[in-house]
Design an enzyme around this catalytic site. Structure first.
Site, PDB file in Angstrom:
ATOM      1  N   LYS A  22       0.832  -1.204   0.000  1.00 53.70           N
ATOM      2  CA  LYS A  22       0.000   0.000   0.000  1.00 53.70           C
ATOM      3  C   LYS A  22       0.866   1.253   0.000  1.00 53.70           C
ATOM      4  O   LYS A  22       0.683   2.155  -0.824  1.00 53.70           O
ATOM      5  CB  LYS A  22      -0.898  -0.007   1.247  1.00 53.70           C
ATOM      6  CG  LYS A  22      -1.575   1.332   1.533  1.00 53.70           C
ATOM      7  CD  LYS A  22      -2.441   1.266   2.765  1.00 53.70           C
ATOM      8  CE  LYS A  22      -1.730   1.537   4.072  1.00 53.70           C
ATOM      9  NZ  LYS A  22      -1.448   2.950   4.369  1.00 53.70           N
ATOM     10  N   ASN A  23       1.819   1.298   0.934  1.00 51.86           N
ATOM     11  CA  ASN A  23       2.600   2.535   1.074  1.00 51.86           C
ATOM     12  C   ASN A  23       3.508   2.801  -0.116  1.00 51.86           C
ATOM     13  O   ASN A  23       3.787   3.961  -0.433  1.00 51.86           O
ATOM     14  CB  ASN A  23       3.404   2.517   2.377  1.00 51.86           C
ATOM     15  CG  ASN A  23       2.501   2.712   3.593  1.00 51.86           C
ATOM     16  OD1 ASN A  23       1.314   3.030   3.441  1.00 51.86           O
ATOM     17  ND2 ASN A  23       3.037   2.515   4.782  1.00 51.86           N
ATOM     18  N   CYS A 118      -4.441  13.553  13.290  1.00 46.59           N
ATOM     19  CA  CYS A 118      -4.554  12.150  12.923  1.00 46.59           C
ATOM     20  C   CYS A 118      -4.508  11.335  14.197  1.00 46.59           C
ATOM     21  O   CYS A 118      -3.991  11.791  15.208  1.00 46.59           O
ATOM     22  CB  CYS A 118      -3.429  11.834  11.948  1.00 46.59           C
ATOM     23  SG  CYS A 118      -2.456  10.407  12.237  1.00 46.59           S
ATOM     24  N   ARG A 123       1.598  14.638  13.591  1.00 41.62           N
ATOM     25  CA  ARG A 123       2.084  14.395  12.227  1.00 41.62           C
ATOM     26  C   ARG A 123       2.132  15.650  11.348  1.00 41.62           C
ATOM     27  O   ARG A 123       1.367  15.794  10.401  1.00 41.62           O
ATOM     28  CB  ARG A 123       1.251  13.306  11.554  1.00 41.62           C
ATOM     29  CG  ARG A 123       1.448  11.965  12.214  1.00 41.62           C
ATOM     30  CD  ARG A 123       0.684  10.887  11.554  1.00 41.62           C
ATOM     31  NE  ARG A 123       1.407  10.244  10.470  1.00 41.62           N
ATOM     32  CZ  ARG A 123       0.941   9.208   9.787  1.00 41.62           C
ATOM     33  NH1 ARG A 123      -0.233   8.716  10.061  1.00 41.62           N
ATOM     34  NH2 ARG A 123       1.650   8.668   8.832  1.00 41.62           N
ATOM     35  N   ASP A 308       4.710   0.258  12.109  1.00 40.91           N
ATOM     36  CA  ASP A 308       3.459  -0.285  11.570  1.00 40.91           C
ATOM     37  C   ASP A 308       3.221  -1.744  11.962  1.00 40.91           C
ATOM     38  O   ASP A 308       2.190  -2.317  11.617  1.00 40.91           O
ATOM     39  CB  ASP A 308       3.435  -0.151  10.039  1.00 40.91           C
ATOM     40  CG  ASP A 308       3.172   1.282   9.594  1.00 40.91           C
ATOM     41  OD1 ASP A 308       2.866   2.133  10.448  1.00 40.91           O
ATOM     42  OD2 ASP A 308       3.276   1.557   8.377  1.00 40.91           O
ATOM     43  N   ARG A 400      -8.664   0.002   4.694  1.00 35.30           N
ATOM     44  CA  ARG A 400      -7.674   0.939   4.135  1.00 35.30           C
ATOM     45  C   ARG A 400      -6.386   0.205   3.785  1.00 35.30           C
ATOM     46  O   ARG A 400      -5.662   0.630   2.889  1.00 35.30           O
ATOM     47  CB  ARG A 400      -7.334   2.031   5.161  1.00 35.30           C
ATOM     48  CG  ARG A 400      -8.465   2.975   5.441  1.00 35.30           C
ATOM     49  CD  ARG A 400      -7.986   4.071   6.340  1.00 35.30           C
ATOM     50  NE  ARG A 400      -6.823   4.736   5.742  1.00 35.30           N
ATOM     51  CZ  ARG A 400      -6.109   5.676   6.326  1.00 35.30           C
ATOM     52  NH1 ARG A 400      -6.422   6.071   7.540  1.00 35.30           N
ATOM     53  NH2 ARG A 400      -5.090   6.230   5.727  1.00 35.30           N
TER      54      ARG A 400
HETATM   55  C1  UD1 Z   1       4.863   6.545   6.454  1.00 30.79           C
HETATM   56  C2  UD1 Z   1       3.885   5.414   6.290  1.00 30.79           C
HETATM   57  C3  UD1 Z   1       3.305   5.008   7.641  1.00 30.79           C
HETATM   58  C4  UD1 Z   1       4.433   4.694   8.625  1.00 30.79           C
HETATM   59  C5  UD1 Z   1       5.437   5.829   8.688  1.00 30.79           C
HETATM   60  C6  UD1 Z   1       6.644   5.507   9.543  1.00 30.79           C
HETATM   61  C7  UD1 Z   1       2.978   5.895   4.094  1.00 30.79           C
HETATM   62  C8  UD1 Z   1       1.816   6.299   3.283  1.00 30.79           C
HETATM   63  N1  UD1 Z   1       2.810   5.859   5.421  1.00 30.79           N
HETATM   64  O1  UD1 Z   1       4.140   7.652   6.965  1.00 30.79           O
HETATM   65  O2  UD1 Z   1       2.485   3.858   7.449  1.00 30.79           O
HETATM   66  O3  UD1 Z   1       3.879   4.487   9.905  1.00 30.79           O
HETATM   67  O4  UD1 Z   1       5.904   6.146   7.363  1.00 30.79           O
HETATM   68  O5  UD1 Z   1       7.266   4.364   9.076  1.00 30.79           O
HETATM   69  O6  UD1 Z   1       4.026   5.569   3.566  1.00 30.79           O
HETATM   70  N2  UD1 Z   1       7.302  14.147  10.791  1.00 30.79           N
HETATM   71  C9  UD1 Z   1       7.500  15.479  11.078  1.00 30.79           C
HETATM   72  N3  UD1 Z   1       7.382  16.390  10.077  1.00 30.79           N
HETATM   73  C10 UD1 Z   1       7.075  16.025   8.786  1.00 30.79           C
HETATM   74  C11 UD1 Z   1       6.884  14.654   8.498  1.00 30.79           C
HETATM   75  C12 UD1 Z   1       7.013  13.735   9.527  1.00 30.79           C
HETATM   76  O7  UD1 Z   1       7.776  15.835  12.226  1.00 30.79           O
HETATM   77  O8  UD1 Z   1       6.976  16.886   7.921  1.00 30.79           O
HETATM   78  C13 UD1 Z   1       7.425  13.143  11.881  1.00 30.79           C
HETATM   79  C14 UD1 Z   1       6.141  12.343  12.079  1.00 30.79           C
HETATM   80  O9  UD1 Z   1       5.247  13.024  12.912  1.00 30.79           O
HETATM   81  C15 UD1 Z   1       6.675  11.077  12.695  1.00 30.79           C
HETATM   82  C16 UD1 Z   1       8.031  10.901  12.011  1.00 30.79           C
HETATM   83  O10 UD1 Z   1       8.354  12.176  11.463  1.00 30.79           O
HETATM   84  O11 UD1 Z   1       6.873  11.248  14.066  1.00 30.79           O
HETATM   85  C17 UD1 Z   1       8.063   9.888  10.898  1.00 30.79           C
HETATM   86  O12 UD1 Z   1       6.982  10.112  10.022  1.00 30.79           O
HETATM   87  P1  UD1 Z   1       7.070   9.796   8.465  1.00 30.79           P
HETATM   88  O13 UD1 Z   1       8.190   8.868   8.203  1.00 30.79           O
HETATM   89  O14 UD1 Z   1       7.026  11.077   7.710  1.00 30.79           O
HETATM   90  O15 UD1 Z   1       5.713   9.037   8.226  1.00 30.79           O
HETATM   91  P2  UD1 Z   1       4.783   9.117   6.950  1.00 30.79           P
HETATM   92  O16 UD1 Z   1       5.600   9.276   5.722  1.00 30.79           O
HETATM   93  O17 UD1 Z   1       3.671  10.076   7.190  1.00 30.79           O
END
Ligand code: UD1
Length: 422
Positions: A22-23, A118, A123, A308, A400
């Protein structure tokens, strides 16, 4: 709203096909925006998140056609009419932010609604913003939307992330492939989904080196062409179904699963006393008699233990022999499954980002619900071993990320069914 009804106590025996990730697919689909030419994705999973991304891309003017019942997605962006990702779609799925990089790179502008809160934490999207700014874009937050502009195009730069983000790395990569000159992404995420995206972009003509390491180098090109790409298997779905026989007993072969995608997780599972082996078709997991041993888990970016799979691992630890400490280091609020598991008789204490689980001999079925995808599936897994009936409500979370979960588990002998609401 549908529910899933599970009656625990049956050992599993059978094979489960692992779908495309999915991701990975959610990052690959927006890559269509980078080119005029068609992009075909095979091995796509059939999930509601994929339908949400389809709706988003269609709202921009892209063509997305499902072939072979949704297994294949044919995408084309030769006729993009809008660069605005609307709140109504973005609020349903945070991964919508992944259109930001491609839109900016190809059209020099994008308006993307902020995703908002969320279930698993705040996030923010500041790292996505940071990456685009490094590449020369101007961003402004107005009316709940990120307004991004790069009138004379993006230019290559050093993007150094203060913390590892999967989505921000994907956005940076997609923007950099069409930026002028060289980009170096430092402290990049190393997840298999990033590697898969890089492979697809390279097949479209992008020049990328270093994917799967912490430094990715991109030499910008002026146009990309089309390609056909097969989506990498879903390591989280794989890990989830590896846990099913670990919790319920029996043997399950996860067909199409790749052990190299879940190395750290598989090591932990083996430490509990579960047998994990690679087969010609995938990964086979079995549990013979007796309780598993408690192990400690700390979530971390890849190649660490995936956040996850933390909820599902906790479901296993609930009936392990001994005390297990699970530390969640990626998201601030990712233990919503704990109180629900406690309703089934689990002994769990949560202090901040740490959960201490004292294994009990047996869980008991109960009506439960969860507020996110992985938490929901952990309750289904717990139900497989619980005495009596477990009713998991809010099944839309499961849909989902898990394709026909009840059918896949039932085929292995689980007593599980979907109860349709009126
Ligand atoms: C992706 C995955 C999700 C998984 C996560 C961590 C997808 C669609 N989703 O989510 O299933 O749980 O990786 O492996 O691929 N953060 C910030 N600022 C930002 C972006 C992120 O502070 O702009 C923080 C987040 O709050 C979190 C950490 O960084 O604490 C990691 O998040 P991130 O790796 O970005 O997760 P996603 O890409 O949203």
């Amino acid at each position: 709203m549908d529910s899933i009804k599970v009656r625990g106590g049956t050992e599993l025996d059978g094979r489960i096909a692992i779908a495309g990730a999915k991701n990975a697919c959610l990052a690959l689909m927006p890559a269509t925006l980078l080119s005029d030419a068609p992009l075909t994705l095979t091995n796509a999973p059939r999930l509601s998140d994929i339908r949400t991304m389809t709706t988003l891309l269609q709202s921009l003017g892209a063509e997305v056609t499902q072939l072979q019942g949704g297994r294949v997605l044919a995408l084309s962006s030769h006729d993009i009419a809008s660069q605005r990702a609307d709140y109504d779609i973005v609020r349903k799925m945070r991964a919508s932010i992944l259109v930001l990089g491609p839109l900016l790179a190809r059209w020099g502008r994008a308006e993307v609604s902020l995703p908002g809160g969320c279930a698993i934490g705040a996030r923010p999207v500041d790292l996505h913003q940071h990456a685009m700014e490094c590449l020369g874009a101007e961003l402004e937050l107005r009316d709940g939307y990120l307004h991004a502009r790069a009138p004379s195009g993006l230019r290559g730069a050093v993007i150094e992330f203060p913390l590892v983000s999967v989505g921000a790395t994907e956005n940076a990569l997609m923007a950099a492939v069409l930026a002028r000159g060289e980009t170096e992404i430092r402290n990049a995420a190393r997840e298999p989904e990033i590697v898969d995206l890089a492979h697809c972009l390279r097949a479209m003509g992008a020049q990328i080196e270093g994917e799967g390491t912490a430094t990715i180098r991109v030499q910008g090109v002026s146009t990309l062409h089309g390609t056909t790409h097969s989506v990498v298997p879903d390591r989280i779905e794989l890990g989830t179904y590896m846990l099913a026989p670990a919790i319920a007993g029996g043997t399950v072969e996860c067909v199409g699963g790749r052990l190299d995608l879940v190395t750290r997780f598989a090591e932990k599972l083996s430490e509990t006393g579960i047998s994990v082996e690679e087969t010609a078709d995938g990964v086979r997991v079995s549990r013979s008699n007796g309780r598993v041993r408690a192990v400690d888990v700390v979530t971390a970016p890849y190649p660490g233990f995936p956040t996850d799979l933390q909820a599902q691992m906790m479901a296993l630890m609930c009936t392990a022999e001994g005390v297990s400490v699970l530390e969640e280091r990626i998201f601030e609020n990712r233990f919503m499954h704990a109180p629900e598991l406690m309703r089934m008789g689990a002994r769990i204490e949560v202090h901040g980002g740490t959960a201490r689980v004292t294994g009990v001999e047996r869980l008991r079925g109960a009506p439960v619900m969860a507020t996110d995808l992985r938490a929901s599936v952990s309750l289904v897994l717990a139900g497989l071993a619980a005495e009596g009936e477990t009713m998991v409500s809010r099944v839309y979370h499961l849909d989902r990320g898990y394709e026909r979960i009840e059918e896949k588990l039932r085929a292995c002998g689980a007593d599980i069914e979907r109860v349709r609401s009126e």
